[in-house]
Motif scaffolding. Structure first.
Motif, PDB file in Angstrom:
ATOM      1  N   GLY A  63       0.854  -1.111   0.158  1.00 32.36           N
ATOM      2  CA  GLY A  63      -0.057   0.153  -0.084  1.00 32.36           C
ATOM      3  C   GLY A  63       0.887   1.394  -0.079  1.00 32.36           C
ATOM      4  O   GLY A  63       0.176   2.355   0.299  1.00 32.36           O
ATOM      5  N   VAL A  64       2.232   1.125  -0.156  1.00 31.52           N
ATOM      6  CA  VAL A  64       3.019   2.372  -0.197  1.00 31.52           C
ATOM      7  C   VAL A  64       2.705   3.124  -1.547  1.00 31.52           C
ATOM      8  O   VAL A  64       2.913   4.426  -1.359  1.00 31.52           O
ATOM      9  CB  VAL A  64       4.360   1.901  -0.026  1.00 31.52           C
ATOM     10  N   VAL A  65       2.611   2.362  -2.738  1.00 32.31           N
ATOM     11  CA  VAL A  65       2.644   3.093  -3.948  1.00 32.31           C
ATOM     12  C   VAL A  65       1.442   2.551  -4.996  1.00 32.31           C
ATOM     13  O   VAL A  65       1.190   1.336  -4.411  1.00 32.31           O
ATOM     14  CB  VAL A  65       4.014   3.109  -4.946  1.00 32.31           C
ATOM     15  N   THR A 121     -11.344 -10.491  10.680  1.00 29.03           N
ATOM     16  CA  THR A 121     -12.175  -9.412  10.581  1.00 29.03           C
ATOM     17  C   THR A 121     -11.147  -8.199  10.361  1.00 29.03           C
ATOM     18  O   THR A 121     -11.179  -7.236   9.394  1.00 29.03           O
ATOM     19  CB  THR A 121     -13.176  -9.044  11.402  1.00 29.03           C
ATOM     20  N   ALA A 122     -10.284  -8.109  11.409  1.00 28.54           N
ATOM     21  CA  ALA A 122      -9.397  -6.882  11.412  1.00 28.54           C
ATOM     22  C   ALA A 122      -8.384  -6.953  10.205  1.00 28.54           C
ATOM     23  O   ALA A 122      -8.209  -5.973   9.706  1.00 28.54           O
ATOM     24  CB  ALA A 122      -8.505  -7.081  12.814  1.00 28.54           C
ATOM     25  N   SER A 123      -7.913  -8.142   9.802  1.00 24.88           N
ATOM     26  CA  SER A 123      -7.008  -8.159   8.679  1.00 24.88           C
ATOM     27  C   SER A 123      -7.799  -7.832   7.376  1.00 24.88           C
ATOM     28  O   SER A 123      -7.435  -7.031   6.713  1.00 24.88           O
ATOM     29  CB  SER A 123      -6.457  -9.679   8.258  1.00 24.88           C
ATOM     30  N   ILE A 124      -8.929  -8.206   7.105  1.00 19.70           N
ATOM     31  CA  ILE A 124      -9.741  -7.893   5.903  1.00 19.70           C
ATOM     32  C   ILE A 124      -9.982  -6.182   5.970  1.00 19.70           C
ATOM     33  O   ILE A 124      -9.793  -5.499   4.976  1.00 19.70           O
ATOM     34  CB  ILE A 124     -11.304  -8.436   5.988  1.00 19.70           C
ATOM     35  N   ASP A 125     -10.371  -5.762   6.943  1.00 19.50           N
ATOM     36  CA  ASP A 125     -10.700  -4.453   7.263  1.00 19.50           C
ATOM     37  C   ASP A 125      -9.408  -3.407   6.976  1.00 19.50           C
ATOM     38  O   ASP A 125      -9.551  -2.327   6.015  1.00 19.50           O
ATOM     39  CB  ASP A 125     -11.267  -3.817   8.603  1.00 19.50           C
ATOM     40  N   ALA A 126      -8.508  -4.104   7.235  1.00 14.82           N
ATOM     41  CA  ALA A 126      -6.992  -3.241   7.153  1.00 14.82           C
ATOM     42  C   ALA A 126      -6.548  -3.226   5.596  1.00 14.82           C
ATOM     43  O   ALA A 126      -6.279  -2.084   5.234  1.00 14.82           O
ATOM     44  CB  ALA A 126      -5.795  -3.889   8.002  1.00 14.82           C
ATOM     45  N   VAL A 127      -6.872  -4.202   5.111  1.00 14.06           N
ATOM     46  CA  VAL A 127      -6.538  -4.386   3.591  1.00 14.06           C
ATOM     47  C   VAL A 127      -7.668  -3.437   2.822  1.00 14.06           C
ATOM     48  O   VAL A 127      -7.198  -2.613   1.788  1.00 14.06           O
ATOM     49  CB  VAL A 127      -6.742  -5.975   3.028  1.00 14.06           C
ATOM     50  N   PRO A 240      -8.329 -22.483  -2.299  1.00 16.82           N
ATOM     51  CA  PRO A 240      -8.156 -21.346  -1.236  1.00 16.82           C
ATOM     52  C   PRO A 240      -8.346 -21.368   0.266  1.00 16.82           C
ATOM     53  O   PRO A 240      -8.895 -22.432   0.556  1.00 16.82           O
ATOM     54  CB  PRO A 240      -9.315 -20.311  -1.881  1.00 16.82           C
ATOM     55  N   SER A 241      -8.044 -20.501   0.866  1.00 17.40           N
ATOM     56  CA  SER A 241      -8.299 -20.622   2.310  1.00 17.40           C
ATOM     57  C   SER A 241      -9.535 -19.863   2.790  1.00 17.40           C
ATOM     58  O   SER A 241     -10.103 -19.242   1.938  1.00 17.40           O
ATOM     59  CB  SER A 241      -7.063 -20.037   3.170  1.00 17.40           C
ATOM     60  N   SER A 242      -9.967 -20.410   3.856  1.00 14.65           N
ATOM     61  CA  SER A 242     -11.293 -19.342   4.270  1.00 14.65           C
ATOM     62  C   SER A 242     -11.252 -18.042   4.459  1.00 14.65           C
ATOM     63  O   SER A 242     -12.087 -17.283   3.929  1.00 14.65           O
ATOM     64  CB  SER A 242     -11.853 -20.104   5.527  1.00 14.65           C
ATOM     65  N   LEU A 243     -10.160 -17.689   4.783  1.00 12.05           N
ATOM     66  CA  LEU A 243      -9.897 -16.275   4.868  1.00 12.05           C
ATOM     67  C   LEU A 243      -9.755 -15.552   3.528  1.00 12.05           C
ATOM     68  O   LEU A 243     -10.105 -14.289   3.410  1.00 12.05           O
ATOM     69  CB  LEU A 243      -8.708 -15.857   5.943  1.00 12.05           C
ATOM     70  N   ALA A 244      -9.021 -16.337   2.513  1.00  7.45           N
ATOM     71  CA  ALA A 244      -9.059 -15.773   1.263  1.00  7.45           C
ATOM     72  C   ALA A 244     -10.199 -15.631   0.614  1.00  7.45           C
ATOM     73  O   ALA A 244     -10.444 -14.431  -0.013  1.00  7.45           O
ATOM     74  CB  ALA A 244      -8.268 -16.733   0.453  1.00  7.45           C
ATOM     75  N   ALA A 245     -11.259 -16.643   0.835  1.00  7.80           N
ATOM     76  CA  ALA A 245     -12.534 -16.573   0.367  1.00  7.80           C
ATOM     77  C   ALA A 245     -13.356 -15.403   1.110  1.00  7.80           C
ATOM     78  O   ALA A 245     -14.075 -14.679   0.484  1.00  7.80           O
ATOM     79  CB  ALA A 245     -13.355 -17.659   0.806  1.00  7.80           C
ATOM     80  N   ASP A 246     -13.101 -15.222   2.485  1.00 11.51           N
ATOM     81  CA  ASP A 246     -13.787 -13.917   3.033  1.00 11.51           C
ATOM     82  C   ASP A 246     -13.342 -12.655   2.371  1.00 11.51           C
ATOM     83  O   ASP A 246     -14.313 -11.853   2.119  1.00 11.51           O
ATOM     84  CB  ASP A 246     -13.410 -14.066   4.439  1.00 11.51           C
ATOM     85  N   LEU A 247     -11.919 -12.532   2.280  1.00  6.03           N
ATOM     86  CA  LEU A 247     -11.709 -11.070   1.782  1.00  6.03           C
ATOM     87  C   LEU A 247     -11.917 -11.174   0.068  1.00  6.03           C
ATOM     88  O   LEU A 247     -12.425  -9.881  -0.103  1.00  6.03           O
ATOM     89  CB  LEU A 247      -9.953 -11.280   1.819  1.00  6.03           C
ATOM     90  N   ALA A 248     -12.087 -11.868  -0.681  1.00  2.51           N
ATOM     91  CA  ALA A 248     -12.459 -11.989  -1.868  1.00  2.51           C
ATOM     92  C   ALA A 248     -14.125 -11.613  -1.888  1.00  2.51           C
ATOM     93  O   ALA A 248     -14.283 -10.721  -2.618  1.00  2.51           O
ATOM     94  CB  ALA A 248     -12.290 -13.296  -2.789  1.00  2.51           C
ATOM     95  N   GLU A 249     -14.908 -12.061  -1.220  1.00  6.46           N
ATOM     96  CA  GLU A 249     -16.231 -11.770  -1.242  1.00  6.46           C
ATOM     97  C   GLU A 249     -16.223 -10.188  -0.579  1.00  6.46           C
ATOM     98  O   GLU A 249     -17.125  -9.554  -1.457  1.00  6.46           O
ATOM     99  CB  GLU A 249     -16.938 -12.601  -0.149  1.00  6.46           C
ATOM    100  N   LYS A 250     -15.845  -9.657   0.368  1.00  2.00           N
ATOM    101  CA  LYS A 250     -15.766  -8.274   0.715  1.00  2.00           C
ATOM    102  C   LYS A 250     -15.187  -7.347  -0.200  1.00  2.00           C
ATOM    103  O   LYS A 250     -15.312  -6.024  -0.088  1.00  2.00           O
ATOM    104  CB  LYS A 250     -15.329  -8.342   2.260  1.00  2.00           C
ATOM    105  N   THR A 251     -13.964  -7.689  -0.848  1.00  5.13           N
ATOM    106  CA  THR A 251     -13.411  -6.738  -1.801  1.00  5.13           C
ATOM    107  C   THR A 251     -13.887  -6.785  -3.231  1.00  5.13           C
ATOM    108  O   THR A 251     -13.554  -5.946  -3.928  1.00  5.13           O
ATOM    109  CB  THR A 251     -11.922  -7.081  -1.885  1.00  5.13           C
TER     110      THR A 251
END
Length: 276
Positions: A63-65, A121-127, A240-251
């Motif tokens: 997220g730097v550039v 949840t915190a990881s997804i929100d941060a991304v 995929p991992s479960s958290l990968a699927a969660d992040l994909a769904e939310k983004t």
């Protein structure tokens, strides 16, 4: 000098005959230190080659550039090995003066470890907060036959894998299946960073209308990298991992796994896949 491959003498054993001695070729793996100006930022293990792409892509993933003009220059710093040869294992990135430097302390915004203890949840929100591109408006469809053909097209371009059998690959494809960029590395995350870095340096971000095909599994980390680069679809040959699927769904990323032969599984946003 850093080497992409290395030759080793081995003993090959077999059940139906005596052992034999031969030479084998291994994929290179060496540390790469990334500096931001004079400040040490991080060290990653990688297969030497396309190091500037790797650094640029890593900075996008952090997220730097998000645009090429934010990196003024990339250069190797002097360094020698025990034989006095240039190592090419330190790259300095000079950022534009108005680009905020990231935190180089212990608390980094890289959510890559399955054992890091960070709440999902915190990881997804941060991304989501650190992303500069959105996928929700990129609803162009991809033909199922094209999507299913990408693992084979990726494999056909894996020249380093043909020589060593020991690297991952990431390929960026257009919606009609044209290969835009392919990179290989001992680390699947490095292969993706090299693709993203190529795209940044060529002025192609955000990567709307593209598909990122990877040779292994789809981790949270890879979905994160796709999101930060503006990629609307990530496909993997494994799970995929479960958290990968969660992040994909939310983004808003279309996430595909087990893409092998005539079948594939879609775990999020299947509306981008056009089937008969």
């Amino acid at each position: 000098m850093a080497r992409v491959t290395d030759r080793r003498r081995i003993v090959r054993f077999r059940l139906d005959g005596p052992p034999s001695r031969r030479e084998d070729r291994l994929a290179g793996e060496e540390p790469l230190e990334i500096r931001l100006g004079a400040r040490a930022f991080t060290v990653t293990m990688r297969t030497p080659g396309e190091d500037f792409d790797l650094v640029a892509g890593f900075l996008v993933s952090e997220g730097v550039v998000s645009e090429p003009g934010e990196i003024i220059s990339l250069r190797y710093c002097a360094g020698v090995d025990e034989q006095g040869q240039q190592t090419f294992n330190v790259v300095e990135a000079q950022l534009r003066p108005d680009v905020p430097l990231p935190d180089t302390g212990m608390e980094r915004h890289v959510y890559t470890s399955s054992s890091c203890g960070i709440c999902g949840t915190a990881s997804i929100d941060a991304v989501r907060k650190s992303a500069r591109f959105e996928k929700h408006d990129d609803d162009g469809a991809v033909d199922l036959a094209v999507l299913a053909s990408l693992p084979e097209r990726l494999r056909a371009g894996q020249k380093l894998f043909d020589r060593t059998g020991g690297v991952h690959a990431a390929g960026l494809f257009s919606r009609d299946g044209e290969l835009l960029c392919l990179r290989e590395d001992v680390g699947r995350h490095n292969a993706v960073d090299k693709v993203v870095g190529w795209a940044l340096r060529a002025g192609h971000l955000p990567l709307c209308g593209t598909i990122l095909q990877v040779s292994g599994r789809a981790s949270f980390e890879l979905v994160q990298k796709a999101h930060l680069a503006g990629v609307p679809m990530l496909a993997a040959v494994s799970a995929p991992s479960s958290l990968a699927a969660d992040l994909a769904e939310k983004t808003g990323i279309t996430l595909v796994g087990f893409s092998r032969g005539n079948t594939l599984n879609c775990y999020a946003h299947s509306h981008r896949i056009r089937a008969e």
